[in-house]
Design a protein around this motif. Structure first.
Motif, PDB file in Angstrom:
ATOM      1  N   ASN A 107      30.572  17.228   5.729  1.00 38.60           N
ATOM      2  CA  ASN A 107      31.835  17.969   6.359  1.00 38.60           C
ATOM      3  C   ASN A 107      32.697  16.990   6.577  1.00 38.60           C
ATOM      4  N   VAL A 108      33.961  17.197   6.337  1.00 40.04           N
ATOM      5  CA  VAL A 108      35.126  15.973   6.407  1.00 40.04           C
ATOM      6  C   VAL A 108      36.216  16.589   7.503  1.00 40.04           C
ATOM      7  N   LEU A 109      36.648  15.358   8.283  1.00 39.98           N
ATOM      8  CA  LEU A 109      37.728  15.694   8.948  1.00 39.98           C
ATOM      9  C   LEU A 109      38.874  14.958   8.445  1.00 39.98           C
ATOM     10  N   VAL A 110      40.224  15.938   8.208  1.00 38.52           N
ATOM     11  CA  VAL A 110      41.242  15.076   7.879  1.00 38.52           C
ATOM     12  C   VAL A 110      42.306  14.996   8.892  1.00 38.52           C
ATOM     13  N   ALA A 173      42.774  16.575  18.838  1.00 38.87           N
ATOM     14  CA  ALA A 173      42.286  15.499  17.717  1.00 38.87           C
ATOM     15  C   ALA A 173      40.943  14.676  18.589  1.00 38.87           C
ATOM     16  N   THR A 174      41.181  14.566  20.002  1.00 37.80           N
ATOM     17  CA  THR A 174      40.053  14.074  20.697  1.00 37.80           C
ATOM     18  C   THR A 174      38.912  14.818  20.524  1.00 37.80           C
ATOM     19  N   ALA A 175      39.051  16.087  20.664  1.00 40.19           N
ATOM     20  CA  ALA A 175      37.780  17.115  20.616  1.00 40.19           C
ATOM     21  C   ALA A 175      37.414  17.088  19.245  1.00 40.19           C
ATOM     22  N   LEU A 176      38.204  17.342  18.239  1.00 41.97           N
ATOM     23  CA  LEU A 176      37.636  17.111  16.994  1.00 41.97           C
ATOM     24  C   LEU A 176      36.821  15.861  16.708  1.00 41.97           C
ATOM     25  N   LEU A 177      37.481  14.615  17.089  1.00 43.13           N
ATOM     26  CA  LEU A 177      36.516  13.460  17.130  1.00 43.13           C
ATOM     27  C   LEU A 177      35.117  13.368  17.564  1.00 43.13           C
ATOM     28  N   GLU A 178      35.151  14.211  18.596  1.00 40.51           N
ATOM     29  CA  GLU A 178      33.679  14.060  19.272  1.00 40.51           C
ATOM     30  C   GLU A 178      32.589  14.514  18.287  1.00 40.51           C
ATOM     31  N   LYS A 179      32.774  15.375  17.142  1.00 38.76           N
ATOM     32  CA  LYS A 179      32.021  16.171  16.436  1.00 38.76           C
ATOM     33  C   LYS A 179      31.315  15.048  15.434  1.00 38.76           C
ATOM     34  N   PRO A 180      30.074  15.352  14.995  1.00 31.70           N
ATOM     35  CA  PRO A 180      29.426  14.286  13.949  1.00 31.70           C
ATOM     36  C   PRO A 180      29.823  14.532  12.752  1.00 31.70           C
ATOM     37  N   ILE A 195      41.331   3.971  17.636  1.00 29.14           N
ATOM     38  CA  ILE A 195      40.690   5.168  18.587  1.00 29.14           C
ATOM     39  C   ILE A 195      39.757   5.849  17.592  1.00 29.14           C
ATOM     40  N   VAL A 196      40.410   6.211  16.381  1.00 33.81           N
ATOM     41  CA  VAL A 196      39.241   7.169  15.400  1.00 33.81           C
ATOM     42  C   VAL A 196      38.231   6.246  15.055  1.00 33.81           C
ATOM     43  N   ALA A 201      32.593   5.609  15.145  1.00 39.18           N
ATOM     44  CA  ALA A 201      31.450   4.393  15.219  1.00 39.18           C
ATOM     45  C   ALA A 201      30.256   5.181  16.026  1.00 39.18           C
ATOM     46  N   LYS A 202      30.620   6.010  16.807  1.00 45.20           N
ATOM     47  CA  LYS A 202      29.721   6.400  17.816  1.00 45.20           C
ATOM     48  C   LYS A 202      28.646   7.335  16.912  1.00 45.20           C
ATOM     49  N   HIS A 203      28.984   7.994  15.840  1.00 37.49           N
ATOM     50  CA  HIS A 203      28.024   8.705  15.019  1.00 37.49           C
ATOM     51  C   HIS A 203      27.847   8.127  13.447  1.00 37.49           C
ATOM     52  N   LEU A 204      28.246   6.727  13.707  1.00 34.77           N
ATOM     53  CA  LEU A 204      28.261   5.973  12.216  1.00 34.77           C
ATOM     54  C   LEU A 204      28.928   6.811  11.216  1.00 34.77           C
TER      55      LEU A 204
END
Ligand code: NAD
Length: 459
Positions: A107-110, A173-180, A195-196, A201-204
């Motif tokens: 699953n990719v985030l752009v 964007a912040t909410a999206l970045l919380e997902k693994p 920031i990204v 890094a939190k999810h490696l």
């Protein structure tokens, strides 16, 4: 934001169903996307015009046209790119068959910027889909018309569990970045890139960061100033100077500075008339905040050409600044607008010193006929990518990787590099069973000497 959780779970479940592994299925989607981009061409160019008065010519050349050629190349090459690759086996592990599998990450985030709002959103999506991933795309909130057409096209082509857009600003964007996520592809500023990277890094989560910086443009005593002026004016003021790989400033051999400024001024008038505001071909600054940021950069500078602006129209004229102080914001920050500072140098050492004042540039340009001078610079300066005797055109060859280094980014894409970016290269060794000498198994007593000989022989 519950809808983001739902969306993420939907795409995660779909990826787990293994349906994205089907190459034929990916090709069907990419062909559908191509047809949809073609049938929306006028609407895309109109959206770009509404967003920042980008001309249809620049819109086609740098957004629609590049997306279509990336789609064509990917559709043509996908089967060969995705094929597992057989590599020679090592004597040490003989007998075996060794392969590299090209596996989707998942699953990719752009996350996309506003300056080439169509191209820089869709190109990573094409590559991520080609490699068998699902995608959530967050377009920039500053170019709302282009974001809307992106959403329309993606909705028409892809089922939501394969690809979708989520529109919004920092909060989204912040909410999206919380997902693994399994991969994040970010294009934007160095500041937000950090920031990204921190969130990833939190999810490696592995990331590609396509960032910005100050890209120098060197003009030596051998360069043809007429050609330099033509290409420099085109490359600097294309898209209103809002290009990550635009030349940020010029370093010219001191005795040629006045002649270069003259040539540049003449060229600007030739291309955009004496009143660029009335030219159909000169875009606007994306919004008022960015316009004011640029106007502030001109404070206390020696403006030798242009400099006029109109806040009601987000207009800033193509502007040339003579010898700015290196400690002013103009030379400390990425300009990202139609302001071209001209600095002079005397020695190669001066060039190196000036470049070292900023971090490693995304792009590096040299205008020169002196091969030794060019080779010296190319071989000793770290930069993302560059061109000798032109600007921007490196983006147009998909056989070249596109990406930064240090604070200008990490990772690369375009063509096969893009496919590889979104693919995990999985090593697989298939061992034969017919040959299994007992040497490697314990007890090891008396075998060490032979092992050393063996390793020496095969290394
Ligand atoms: P930006 O960093 O402000 O925004 C980029 C994206 O990040 C947008 O979608 C935005 O909504 C999102 N974002 C903003 N703040 C965020 C936060 N706190 N957390 C998470 N996401 C956030 O960049 P921009 O102004 O859209 O684009 C200009 C910058 O992008 C320039 O520095 C330019 O050099 C760079 N750029 C680089 C490339 C490249 O390929 N290397 C291409 C285009 C632009």
């Amino acid at each position: 934001m519950q809808y983001i959780n739902t969306l993420f779970s939907k795409q995660r479940d779909f990826y787990k169903s293994h349906q994205t592994r089907n190459i034929k299925g990916r090709l069907i989607l990419l062909k559908k996307l191509k047809a949809e981009v073609i049938s929306n061409e006028t609407a895309i160019l109109e959206a770009l015009k509404k967003d920042f008065k980008k001309s249809a010519f620049e819109g086609y050349l740098s957004e629609v046209g590049l997306v279509l050629s990336e789609l064509d190349l990917t559709i043509k090459k996908l089967k060969s790119w995705a094929k597992k690759e057989r590599v020679k086996s090592a004597l040490l592990t003989f007998p075996s068959k060794d392969y590299i599998y090209k596996e989707p990450y998942g699953n990719v985030l752009v996350i996309a910027p506003w300056n080439y709002p169509f191209l820089l959103a869709l190109e990573p999506v094409i590559m991520a889909i080609a490699a068998g991933n699902t995608v959530v795309l967050k377009p920039s909130e500053l170019t709302t018309n282009t974001a809307a057409i992106l959403t329309k096209i993606i909705k028409k082509v892809f089922p939501g569990e394969v690809a979708t857009t989520v529109e919004g600003g920092v909060e989204v964007a912040t909410a999206l970045l919380e997902k693994p996520w399994d991969y994040i592809f970010f294009t934007g500023s160095t500041q937000v890139g950090k920031i990204v990277a921190e969130a990833a890094a939190k999810h490696l989560t592995p990331t590609t960061l396509e960032l910005g910086g100050k890209s120098p443009c060197i003009v030596d005593e051998t360069a043809d100033l007429k050609l330099v002026a033509r290409r420099l004016v085109w490359g600097k003021f294309f898209n209103g100077g809002q290009t990550c790989i635009a030349g940020d400033y010029v370093l010219v051999k001191a005795p040629r500075k006045e002649a270069l400024i003259q040539a540049l001024s003449k060229e600007i008038e030739k291309r955009y008339t004496k009143n660029p505001k009335s030219s159909e071909d000169f875009p606007r600054i994306v919004n008022n905040d960015h316009l004011n940021r640029l106007i502030n950069l001109l404070e206390n500078q020696t403006v030798v050409f242009g400099g006029d602006f109109d806040e009601s129209d987000n207009y800033l004229a193509p502007t040339i600044v003579d010898e700015p102080d290196m400690n002013t914001p103009l030379m400390k920050e990425e300009i990202f607008g139609p302001i071209l500072p001209i600095l002079s140098y005397s020695t190669e050492e001066d060039i190196r010193k000036t470049i070292a004042e900023s971090s490693r540039p995304l792009s590096f340009y040299i205008f020169s006929k002196n091969k030794t001078f060019v080779d010296n610079l190319l071989n000793t300066i770290n930069f993302g990518g560059g061109v000798v005797n032109d600007l921007l055109v490196q983006f147009g060859n998909p056989r070249l990787p596109f990406g930064g280094i240090g604070t200008s980014g990490m990772g690369s894409y375009h063509g096969k590099f893009g496919f590889d970016t979104f693919s995990h290269h999985k090593a697989v060794m298939i061992r034969s069973t017919w040959f299994d000498p007992s040497f490697r198994y314990p007890p090891y007593k008396g075998k060490l000497k032979l092992l050393k000989k063996f390793l020496k022989y095969f290394s």
